[in-house]
Design a protein around this motif. Structure first.
Motif, short mmCIF file in Angstrom:
data_model
loop_
_atom_site.label_atom_id
_atom_site.label_comp_id
_atom_site.label_asym_id
_atom_site.label_seq_id
_atom_site.Cartn_x
_atom_site.Cartn_y
_atom_site.Cartn_z
N GLU A 64 -4.68 -15.33 9.88
CA GLU A 64 -4.81 -15.35 8.42
C GLU A 64 -6.21 -14.93 8.00
N GLN A 65 -7.17 -15.42 8.79
CA GLN A 65 -8.55 -15.05 8.49
C GLN A 65 -8.77 -13.56 8.70
N GLY A 66 -8.04 -13.04 9.69
CA GLY A 66 -8.20 -11.63 10.01
C GLY A 66 -7.64 -10.71 8.93
N VAL A 67 -6.80 -11.27 8.09
CA VAL A 67 -6.19 -10.41 7.05
C VAL A 67 -7.20 -10.15 5.93
N ASP A 68 -7.35 -8.87 5.62
CA ASP A 68 -8.26 -8.48 4.54
C ASP A 68 -7.55 -8.80 3.21
N VAL A 69 -7.95 -9.94 2.61
CA VAL A 69 -7.21 -10.43 1.44
C VAL A 69 -7.27 -9.44 0.27
N LYS A 70 -8.47 -8.89 0.08
CA LYS A 70 -8.64 -7.97 -1.05
C LYS A 70 -7.74 -6.76 -0.88
N LYS A 71 -7.74 -6.27 0.34
CA LYS A 71 -6.94 -5.08 0.62
C LYS A 71 -5.45 -5.39 0.41
N LEU A 72 -5.08 -6.60 0.87
CA LEU A 72 -3.69 -6.99 0.74
C LEU A 72 -3.29 -7.09 -0.73
N GLU A 73 -4.17 -7.71 -1.49
CA GLU A 73 -3.89 -7.83 -2.94
C GLU A 73 -3.72 -6.47 -3.58
N GLU A 74 -4.65 -5.58 -3.25
CA GLU A 74 -4.63 -4.23 -3.79
C GLU A 74 -3.32 -3.53 -3.40
N LEU A 75 -2.96 -3.69 -2.12
CA LEU A 75 -1.73 -3.06 -1.64
C LEU A 75 -0.51 -3.63 -2.36
N ASN A 76 -0.52 -4.96 -2.47
CA ASN A 76 0.60 -5.62 -3.14
C ASN A 76 0.75 -5.14 -4.58
N ARG A 77 -0.45 -5.01 -5.22
CA ARG A 77 -0.43 -4.57 -6.62
C ARG A 77 0.18 -3.16 -6.71
N ARG A 78 -0.32 -2.29 -5.80
CA ARG A 78 0.17 -0.91 -5.83
C ARG A 78 1.65 -0.86 -5.47
N HIS A 79 2.02 -1.74 -4.57
CA HIS A 79 3.42 -1.78 -4.16
C HIS A 79 4.31 -2.17 -5.32
N ALA A 80 3.83 -3.19 -6.07
CA ALA A 80 4.59 -3.65 -7.22
C ALA A 80 4.74 -2.52 -8.24
N GLU A 81 3.63 -1.80 -8.45
CA GLU A 81 3.68 -0.66 -9.39
C GLU A 81 4.70 0.37 -8.93
N ALA A 82 4.59 0.66 -7.62
CA ALA A 82 5.49 1.66 -7.06
C ALA A 82 6.94 1.23 -7.26
N GLN A 83 7.16 -0.07 -7.05
CA GLN A 83 8.53 -0.57 -7.20
C GLN A 83 8.99 -0.44 -8.65
N LYS A 84 7.99 -0.70 -9.56
CA LYS A 84 8.33 -0.61 -10.98
C LYS A 84 8.74 0.80 -11.34
N SER A 85 7.92 1.76 -10.92
CA SER A 85 8.24 3.15 -11.27
C SER A 85 9.54 3.58 -10.58
N LEU A 86 9.77 3.01 -9.44
CA LEU A 86 11.00 3.30 -8.72
C LEU A 86 12.21 2.81 -9.53
#
Lengths: 942, 234
Positions: A64-86
């Motif tokens: 869990e510590q190894g996970v880059d939280v900021k990056k994950l958040e950013e990815l999740n955000r972009r993923h959500a956007e992508a899903q929305k446009s999809l």
């Protein structure tokens, strides 16, 4: 009138009894189920699950510590956007997908049509060809049909291509709409992969109702997660009181982490086994499925409780701790108790038989070497070690070496003459310490000395023919090689041969002179080699060694026994076979000298002196010690612990015996001839411990051949050689077979040490080596150390040649060298290089160069062709330091370069070969090689 | 023009990087020799006629050289303790020549991993056998006049003996250090150690025959020029 009760018993009473019995039955049932359920090993398994869970949680936390939280958040955000446009495009995508499905249908149809046409085409083609061949008129008809169908096929093909292209465009469009979202999902997955794996592990290990149910009493027969683990060993048997049962090791039921990585620091019983590359892992030489546990550790493999597995505590402290913690008690009924950890190596010898040393079993090997050094094999028969030798000097000529007074002082207390001596203390030990017993011991000592003086020959000794110089003698002792085996006056470290300090208080200059000139003259079977000393050198050495005195020893009064004690000993002996009155009459007839001789002979027989020394009159005598061939399994009840309170274990008894051999007589009333006789070697705890490991390794336990480490013929030859190397102490002077030369510890410049002979078998020719071993000649004139003449028999020399050859991966051939065919041109280049590199500057032997110093005494190159192997010369010339650390020979090709780029195209390999080829034709009396190539040129050794 | 400027800036940067820190000191001094200088032994060079020809009047042993001003030559002086920080190895090679069947220099300092360029200026075979305890031993044959080879020492060691087995009188010593704070006494018996930052140091002198001596030195800072005096008794 009320009706009488027809039953003969009271119902309420019966009901009550019935209830009581039912309750008892129920109780015992519950108890049975519980006893079957609550097992010790389950506690350990639960604990291991908790341990694994802890580890998994720690891993999860880390992941869990190894996970880059900021990056994950950013990815999740972009993923959500992508899903929305999809989602917004969902309708369009659906339409596209529908179109695609339609298109696919169409495509299928056209594809089938194309395939049909292809079949028609093939068929028409066939008929057309057939009819044309047979000049059938139908040929023309089929030609026309073929033409038609071909045209049709071409049309359909084009249609198909068009459809496929259109479909590709549509499909790409559909993919494009989804690609962004998919890519992001993959990235997210990648980021949290480690975490997910760890989380899954935690989830699996977390206690759950399912596992609880599976392991619940009465239900745990179905598919419990807690279960006994075992390794079944097909080829091995356990001895269940005369019944041989297949070996089953259940140790892994509790030792759950033993073959798993990551439990190196876990508490026992979960710790990982050390050295996984050697033990337990499937790729190791001892995989757990094949070897199990108790083959090495002993103990009761089928048991699943701590006590019943026959664990053995390391010491008393641990025993107390175990008793408190685990209610441990010794398993009376199980003979093969677990070996304490420091003796586990004893088991290696079960499978590793007929080897001088077991690889990596340091302590066992040390114990074996000790047994060899101290001559245990002399008194104790041990199977597999019958080929060992007597460790003490021969006493056949002892009267020419020492005086009787020296002998009595020596026998009374050997260590007072030389603290380092391996001669044990035989007399005046704890079980002979009463004043009367002391007198008897003194009588025996005097008797032995008298016997040896009378029953030995007078060897011919030569007085030093020239006056010796002690100073020069000391230098010779320090520099010619004596220190390879001996220590003297604080110099040297080897304990192989006796220490030479104090020799002047023991023997004469004439003896030393005669001895060092030719040891075999005085003692034909001695292992001491001949250093080929000149009269002057031998005289100097004699002068030096006799100058070393032990004055304190000289001042000790010699032993003078009381006649009464001598008489008593004679009588005691006579009484073994005579009536008391007869014995007394016999005694009265004897002269004092005869009595002493009798006491001497009987004492030697009683103490078994001949086990280590050659003594006249005892050539055929049997050794006095117990046979030790199966002592590793010796029945503990056969070991006499006497009145001594020590732990009743084999290793405990052995250790005590080695430390104080007479201790088990303490407190006992015993006659003189009943007393324990093993002498005191004054072993340190560490030495005694190593010997205990060795003793525990002695067993006749049957191990199937396929489980043993069997030696092939070459390996057997190497082992024979190793025994000789050990017997003659080659490693005293030479670094060999993984052991650094003893003398390298005190020779300052490596270039002045005797050569490293690792790889000797690949270096020299076997024929030469054989001759050299039998009759050494000087190779390295600058060395003050000399290769001595050991007087090897032809067989010994052969064994050693095989040993060196096989050790270096070579085959044995006595054919001699077959020189490779070389062009005269290359020989010319070789000669040129030989001269440019100025080889003869150092490798030139004449009187003048000998005056110039060590480096001008490099080996005579004329020897090369008869001595060296061509391939070795190549390696040597590349970098001499690699083969002989510290050598004075420089490299002329540093880092694979040559200083002469114009010769042979500047190729170092070619240049080296040219030098080598020239060298093998180098003639003794001229600098040029023979003009013609040698008579029988043969191809080089591959 | 622009490239010239860039180069100039680059050079300036390199030089300033190599320059001493503003508050670094210079440690200088002399090693005196008390008593009478031992008479140098004549060296028998008959092992190699080439060497003999190079010294028609005969050569003498070079293990002890007492200068005319009563000082001792070839003393290795270095900071033994107190140096902190790391000092990358210079890329410039230390030149080590075999000339007239003698080593020049006889005693020298070199940094760990700094290249040592070994030259044979003689028309005879020399071998250079370095006997370090901490680094890899090497023994190079140099049969060709003018040939050069490069080697390095990988671990610090005071001193590494270097000898020539073909010419047993030839020997040299290298002080291998992890820092550049060392010097060797010259014909005046003087040495100089530059750029030493402030701090407390132990300075050691080493001589082939007379062994080692140490002194404690404190550098307070700011361009200090410290003078040290050592003295060996003959």
């Amino acid at each position: 009138m009320p009706k009488e009760n027809p039953t003969l018993y009271s119902v309420p009473k019966t009901t009550m009894w019935f209830a009581i019995v039912s309750l008892i039955l129920l109780g015992s049932l519950i108890w049975t189920v519980y006893a079957d359920y609550a097992r010790e090993w389950k506690t350990w398994q639960r604990q291991f699950v908790r341990l694994k869970l802890e580890k998994a949680r720690a891993e999860l936390a880390q992941a869990e510590q190894g996970v880059d939280v900021k990056k994950l958040e950013e990815l999740n955000r972009r993923h959500a956007e992508a899903q929305k446009s999809l989602a917004a495009r969902r309708a369009e995508i659906r339409r596209l997908q529908k179109d695609l499905a339609k298109r696919d249908l169409e495509l299928g149809k056209v594809r089938t049509r194309a395939q049909d046409l292809k079949q028609y085409e093939d068929s028409y083609k066939y008929y057309f060809e057939e009819y044309r061949l047979h000049r059938d008129p139908r040929a023309a008809e089929y030609e026309a049909k073929l033409g038609e169908v071909r045209a049709e096929a071409e049309k359909v093909k084009r249609e198909l291509e068009g459809l496929e292209a259109a479909r590709e465009i549509e499909a790409r469009q559909a993919d494009e709409y989804q690609a962004g979202e998919k890519e992001l999902a993959i990235q997210i997955e990648e980021l949290v992969k480690a975490k997910k794996t760890a989380a899954a592990k935690v989830k699996k290990l977390n206690p759950s109702l399912v596992t609880e149910l599976l392991n619940a009493p009465m239900l745990d027969f179905i598919a419990p997660t807690l279960r006994i683990q075992q390794v079944v060993l097909e080829d091995l048997r356990d001895d269940y009181h005369f019944i041989q049962v297949q070996k089953v090791d259940r140790c892994t039921t509790c030792h759950l982490g033993i073959d798993q990585k990551g439990f190196e620091d876990a508490p026992q019983p979960f710790r990982t086994h050390p050295k996984p590359e050697l033990f337990l892992s499937p790729s190791s030489p001892h995989p757990i499925e094949k070897v199990g546990c108790t083959v090495c550790h002993s103990g009761s493999g089928h048991a699943v409780s701590f006590t019943e597995a026959a664990h053995t505590p390391r010491n008393e402290e641990q025993m107390k701790e175990w008793q408190k913690k685990y209610r441990w008690r010794p398993m009376e009924k199980w003979d093969a108790k677990m070996l304490p950890l420091d003796h586990t190596e004893a088991s290696c010898a079960k499978c590793h038989r007929n080897v001088v040393e077991v690889p990596q079993a340091e302590r066992l090997n040390r114990g074996r070497r000790m047994a060899e050094t101290y001559g245990c094999f002399g008194c104790h028969k041990i199977e597999g070690f019958e080929n060992r030798w007597k460790v003490g000097p021969s006493l056949f000529n002892v009267q020419s070496k020492v005086k009787a007074d020296w002998l009595t002082r020596w026998l009374a207390d050997p260590k007072s003459f030389r603290a380092s001596t391996r001669m044990p203390q035989i007399f005046h030990l704890s079980n002979a310490s009463a004043p009367e017993e002391k007198k008897i011991n003194d009588a025996a000592i005097e008797g032995i000395a008298a016997y040896l003086m009378k029953n030995s020959d007078a060897a011919e000794l030569a007085e030093p023919p020239v006056p010796g110089d002690a100073g020069r003698g000391r230098k010779l002792v320090e520099e010619t090689g004596c220190l390879g085996c001996h220590t003297v006056d604080g110099k040297g470290t080897s304990r192989f041969g006796p220490e030479l300090s104090g020799l002047g208080s023991k023997t004469s200059a004439a003896w030393v002179f005669t001895w060092v000139k030719d040891p075999k003259h005085f003692s034909p079977d001695t292992r001491m080699p001949n250093l080929r000393l000149t009269d002057q050198e031998a005289s100097d050495i004699a002068a030096y060694l006799v100058s070393l005195k032990n004055e304190a020893f000289e001042k000790t009064p010699p032993v003078r026994p009381e006649p009464a004690a001598v008489d008593w000993l004679v009588l005691e002996n006579f009484k073994k076979t005579m009536r008391a009155s007869e014995a007394e009459a016999e005694l009265a007839k004897m002269s004092p000298e005869a009595k002493l001789q009798f006491v001497g002979k009987s004492s030697i027989a009683h103490q078994g002196c001949y086990a280590c020394h050659d003594i006249k009159g005892f050539e055929e005598a049997k050794p006095i010690g117990t046979e030790l061939s199966d002592h590793g399994r010796k029945d503990i009840h056969q070991l006499d612990f006497g009145l001594i309170h020590i732990e009743h274990t084999r290793h405990g008894w052995f250790f005590q015996k080695l430390k104080e051999p007479r201790i088990f007589d303490r407190g006992k009333v015993k006659a003189y001839y009943e007393k324990l006789r093993m002498p005191d070697f004054n072993f340190t705890d560490e030495e005694a411990g190593a010997l205990v490991t060795f003793l525990l390794s002695l067993t006749r336990e049957e191990i199937p051949l396929e489980m043993q480490r069997l030696l092939n013929l070459k390996e057997q030859a190497v082992e024979s050689g190793r025994l000789l190397v050990s017997k003659f102490n080659c490693q005293g002077c030479h670094t060999l077979d993984g052991k650094t030369a003893e003398v390298r510890g005190f020779i300052e410049e490596a270039g002045n040490a005797p050569p490293v002979i690792d790889g000797e078998g690949a270096k020299v020719q076997q024929k030469w080596l054989h001759e050299f071993l039998r009759q050494p000649v000087t190779i390295r004139p600058w060395l003050t150390y000399r290769m001595p003449t050991f007087g090897f028999s032809d067989d010994h020399a052969k064994e050693l040649v095989e040993y060196f050859s096989y050790l270096a991966g070579e085959d044995v051939s006595y054919r001699g060298l077959e020189l490779p065919d070389v062009s005269l041109e290359k020989l010319g280049d070789g000669k040129m290089l030989f001269e440019k590199f100025q080889c003869v500057k150092c490798h030139k032997l004449d009187k003048a160069s000998a005056m110039l110093g060590a480096s001008f005494l490099a080996p005579d190159l004329v020897l090369s062709k008869a001595r060296l192997q061509p391939d070795w010369v190549i390696e040597w010339l590349k970098d001499p330091q690699v083969l002989q650390e510290g050598t004075m020979m420089p490299t002329f090709f540093p880092d694979g370069s040559t200083p002469l780029p114009d010769v042979l195209g500047g190729d170092p390999q070619q240049q080296i070969e040219a030098i080598r080829d020239y060298l093998f034709r180098y003639a003794p009396d001229e600098d040029a090689p023979a003009e013609t190539p040698p008579p029988a040129p043969v191809t080089p050794k591959s | 023009m622009k490239t010239m400027l860039a180069l100039g800036v680059a050079f300036a940067l390199i030089f300033t990087a190599g320059l001493p820190a503003a508050d670094a000191a210079t440690l200088a001094g002399k090693v005196a020799f008390e008593g009478t200088a031992p008479v140098a032994e004549k060296m028998a060079m008959d092992a190699d006629p080439t060497c003999q020809m190079l010294h028609p009047d005969g050569a003498v042993a070079d293990d002890v050289i007492v200068n005319s001003n009563g000082t001792l030559k070839n003393v290795f002086v270095y900071v033994k303790e107190g140096v902190t920080g790391t000092f990358p190895a210079p890329t410039d090679a230390v030149q080590f020549d075999q000339h007239g069947c003698q080593y020049t220099p006889k005693v020298f300092g070199i940094q760990v991993n700094q290249p040592l360029e070994i030259i044979n200026s003689d028309n005879t075979l020399h071998n250079v056998h370095a006997l370090p305890q901490n680094s890899k031993e090497f023994n190079l044959g140099m049969p060709i006049q003018g040939m050069k080879l490069k080697k390095t020492f990988t671990s610090p060691e005071v001193m590494v003996k270097i000898k020539c087995e073909v010419h047993p009188w030839m020997s040299a010593y290298a002080g291998v250090l992890e820092h550049p704070f060392y010097g060797v006494t010259n014909e005046e018996g003087a040495f100089e150690i530059k750029n030493l930052p402030p701090g407390n140091y132990v300075v050691e002198t080493w001589h082939e025959k007379y062994g080692a001596q140490t002194q404690n030195v404190t550098i307070a800072g700011a361009d200090e020029a410290k003078e040290l005096a050592f003295s060996y008794k003959g």
